[in-house]
Write a protein that holds these residues in place. Structure first.
Motif, PDB file in Angstrom:
ATOM      1  N   ALA A   1       9.392   9.433 -13.017  1.00  0.00           N
ATOM      2  CA  ALA A   1       9.656   8.153 -13.535  1.00  0.00           C
ATOM      3  C   ALA A   1       9.436   7.124 -12.349  1.00  0.00           C
ATOM      4  CB  ALA A   1      11.217   7.887 -14.210  1.00  0.00           C
ATOM      5  N   ILE A   2       9.879   7.460 -11.384  1.00  0.00           N
ATOM      6  CA  ILE A   2       9.875   6.586 -10.155  1.00  0.00           C
ATOM      7  C   ILE A   2       8.402   6.414  -9.835  1.00  0.00           C
ATOM      8  CG2 ILE A   2      10.471   6.201  -7.805  1.00  0.00           C
ATOM      9  CD1 ILE A   2      13.345   7.602  -8.328  1.00  0.00           C
ATOM     10  N   SER A   3       7.554   7.607  -9.692  1.00  0.00           N
ATOM     11  CA  SER A   3       6.197   7.518  -9.488  1.00  0.00           C
ATOM     12  C   SER A   3       5.510   6.581 -10.420  1.00  0.00           C
ATOM     13  CB  SER A   3       5.716   8.995  -9.457  1.00  0.00           C
ATOM     14  OG  SER A   3       4.287   9.178  -9.520  1.00  0.00           O
TER      15      SER A   3
ATOM     16  N   TYR B   1       2.649  -1.767  -8.418  1.00  0.00           N
ATOM     17  CA  TYR B   1       1.379  -1.890  -7.788  1.00  0.00           C
ATOM     18  C   TYR B   1       0.524  -2.924  -8.766  1.00  0.00           C
ATOM     19  CZ  TYR B   1      -2.745  -1.419  -5.157  1.00  0.00           C
ATOM     20  OH  TYR B   1      -4.141  -1.837  -4.390  1.00  0.00           O
ATOM     21  N   ASN B   2       0.466  -2.396  -9.979  1.00  0.00           N
ATOM     22  CA  ASN B   2      -0.439  -3.364 -10.850  1.00  0.00           C
ATOM     23  C   ASN B   2      -0.021  -4.574 -10.899  1.00  0.00           C
ATOM     24  OD1 ASN B   2      -2.201  -1.183 -11.301  1.00  0.00           O
ATOM     25  ND2 ASN B   2      -1.344  -0.749 -13.414  1.00  0.00           N
ATOM     26  N   HIS B   3       1.412  -4.815 -10.702  1.00  0.00           N
ATOM     27  CA  HIS B   3       1.934  -6.118 -10.905  1.00  0.00           C
ATOM     28  C   HIS B   3       1.778  -6.869  -9.665  1.00  0.00           C
ATOM     29  CE1 HIS B   3       4.610  -9.432 -11.673  1.00  0.00           C
ATOM     30  NE2 HIS B   3       5.380  -9.335 -10.359  1.00  0.00           N
ATOM     31  N   HIS B   4       1.544  -6.221  -8.588  1.00  0.00           N
ATOM     32  CA  HIS B   4       1.159  -6.949  -7.322  1.00  0.00           C
ATOM     33  C   HIS B   4      -0.293  -7.353  -7.679  1.00  0.00           C
ATOM     34  CE1 HIS B   4       0.241  -7.460  -3.128  1.00  0.00           C
ATOM     35  NE2 HIS B   4      -0.764  -6.841  -3.411  1.00  0.00           N
ATOM     36  N   LEU B   5      -1.212  -6.652  -7.972  1.00  0.00           N
ATOM     37  CA  LEU B   5      -2.602  -6.910  -8.225  1.00  0.00           C
ATOM     38  C   LEU B   5      -2.806  -8.021  -9.132  1.00  0.00           C
ATOM     39  CD1 LEU B   5      -4.376  -3.482  -8.559  1.00  0.00           C
ATOM     40  CD2 LEU B   5      -4.323  -4.924  -6.503  1.00  0.00           C
TER      41      LEU B   5
ATOM     42  N   GLY C   1       0.573  -1.217  -0.077  1.00  0.00           N
ATOM     43  CA  GLY C   1       0.000   0.035  -0.126  1.00  0.00           C
ATOM     44  C   GLY C   1       0.925   1.334   0.011  1.00  0.00           C
ATOM     45  N   LEU C   2       2.107   1.024   0.474  1.00  0.00           N
ATOM     46  CA  LEU C   2       3.087   2.383   0.506  1.00  0.00           C
ATOM     47  C   LEU C   2       3.431   2.653  -1.078  1.00  0.00           C
ATOM     48  CD1 LEU C   2       5.212   1.586   3.603  1.00  0.00           C
ATOM     49  CD2 LEU C   2       3.366   3.203   3.358  1.00  0.00           C
ATOM     50  N   LEU C   3       3.274   1.845  -1.882  1.00  0.00           N
ATOM     51  CA  LEU C   3       3.411   2.366  -3.298  1.00  0.00           C
ATOM     52  C   LEU C   3       2.732   3.243  -3.564  1.00  0.00           C
ATOM     53  CD1 LEU C   3       4.096  -1.477  -4.924  1.00  0.00           C
ATOM     54  CD2 LEU C   3       5.947   0.230  -4.454  1.00  0.00           C
ATOM     55  N   ASN C   4       1.457   3.322  -3.432  1.00  0.00           N
ATOM     56  CA  ASN C   4       0.513   4.381  -3.947  1.00  0.00           C
ATOM     57  C   ASN C   4       0.830   5.534  -3.033  1.00  0.00           C
ATOM     58  OD1 ASN C   4      -1.047   2.852  -5.668  1.00  0.00           O
ATOM     59  ND2 ASN C   4      -2.258   1.896  -4.099  1.00  0.00           N
ATOM     60  N   LEU C   5       1.261   5.571  -1.967  1.00  0.00           N
ATOM     61  CA  LEU C   5       1.482   6.605  -1.293  1.00  0.00           C
ATOM     62  C   LEU C   5       2.729   7.371  -1.720  1.00  0.00           C
ATOM     63  CD1 LEU C   5       1.021   8.659   1.252  1.00  0.00           C
ATOM     64  CD2 LEU C   5       2.532   7.065   2.691  1.00  0.00           C
ATOM     65  N   GLY C   6       3.977   6.248  -1.799  1.00  0.00           N
ATOM     66  CA  GLY C   6       5.169   6.651  -2.659  1.00  0.00           C
ATOM     67  C   GLY C   6       4.867   7.612  -3.733  1.00  0.00           C
ATOM     68  N   SER C   7       3.970   6.847  -4.668  1.00  0.00           N
ATOM     69  CA  SER C   7       3.767   7.511  -5.976  1.00  0.00           C
ATOM     70  C   SER C   7       3.189   8.795  -5.899  1.00  0.00           C
ATOM     71  CB  SER C   7       2.827   6.389  -6.896  1.00  0.00           C
ATOM     72  OG  SER C   7       2.312   7.008  -7.888  1.00  0.00           O
ATOM     73  N   LEU C   8       2.392   8.904  -5.119  1.00  0.00           N
ATOM     74  CA  LEU C   8       1.694  10.377  -4.919  1.00  0.00           C
ATOM     75  C   LEU C   8       2.644  11.499  -4.533  1.00  0.00           C
ATOM     76  CD1 LEU C   8      -0.996  12.050  -4.634  1.00  0.00           C
ATOM     77  CD2 LEU C   8      -1.206  11.456  -2.242  1.00  0.00           C
ATOM     78  N   VAL C   9       3.474  11.052  -3.423  1.00  0.00           N
ATOM     79  CA  VAL C   9       4.490  11.696  -2.918  1.00  0.00           C
ATOM     80  C   VAL C   9       5.560  12.286  -3.873  1.00  0.00           C
ATOM     81  CG1 VAL C   9       6.435  12.187  -1.235  1.00  0.00           C
ATOM     82  CG2 VAL C   9       4.249  11.312  -0.458  1.00  0.00           C
ATOM     83  N   LEU C  10       5.981  11.289  -4.746  1.00  0.00           N
ATOM     84  CA  LEU C  10       6.890  11.595  -5.870  1.00  0.00           C
ATOM     85  C   LEU C  10       6.249  12.388  -6.810  1.00  0.00           C
ATOM     86  CD1 LEU C  10       8.805   8.304  -5.830  1.00  0.00           C
ATOM     87  CD2 LEU C  10       9.628  10.455  -5.067  1.00  0.00           C
ATOM     88  N   GLY C  11       5.063  12.193  -7.299  1.00  0.00           N
ATOM     89  CA  GLY C  11       4.496  12.691  -8.198  1.00  0.00           C
ATOM     90  C   GLY C  11       4.202  14.353  -7.990  1.00  0.00           C
ATOM     91  N   LEU C  12       3.880  14.763  -6.461  1.00  0.00           N
ATOM     92  CA  LEU C  12       3.989  16.105  -6.135  1.00  0.00           C
ATOM     93  C   LEU C  12       5.241  16.825  -5.903  1.00  0.00           C
ATOM     94  CD1 LEU C  12       1.488  15.622  -3.156  1.00  0.00           C
ATOM     95  CD2 LEU C  12       1.124  16.764  -5.472  1.00  0.00           C
TER      96      LEU C  12
END
Length: 104
Positions: free
Chosen positions: A47-49, A56-60, A3-14
């Motif tokens: 890019a990292i985001s 995350y999609n791979h995990h799903l 679940g931290l992948l989504n949070l990390g993606s949001l933070v890195l996007g910002l």
């Protein structure tokens, strides 16, 4: 932990959006000392985001949560495209602003 992948993606996007804005705002104050490095950091954060979203999609897929994958794929594709486009636009503006300043 996944679940931290989504949070990390949001933070890195910002971060990818905030860095070019900070660079442009500091144009008159501090000159052009490290704008290239910050632009590279911005693009790297973008890019990292996007990479986090792929993970995350791979995990799903790995856990076979097809309904979650089907529900979120359209939004992930749209937001990913927006992130990439806005990051490129902001960094292009930074390049245009600093282009003449660096040549002198």
């Amino acid at each position: 932990m996944v679940g931290l992948l989504n949070l990390g993606s949001l933070v890195l996007g910002l971060i990818a959006w905030i860095l070019p804005v900070v660079i442009i705002m500091q144009f008159k104050k501090h000159g052009h000392r490290n704008w290239v490095a910050l632009s590279v950091l911005s693009i790297s954060a973008c890019a990292i985001s996007l990479c986090f979203q792929i993970f995350y999609n791979h995990h799903l897929v790995k856990i076979k949560d097809w309904s979650a994958l089907a529900d979120t794929t359209e939004a992930v594709v749209f937001i990913g495209a927006v992130l990439l486009i806005v990051t490129n636009i902001l960094n292009t503006i930074t390049l245009i602003v600093y282009r003449d300043r660096t040549a002198k």
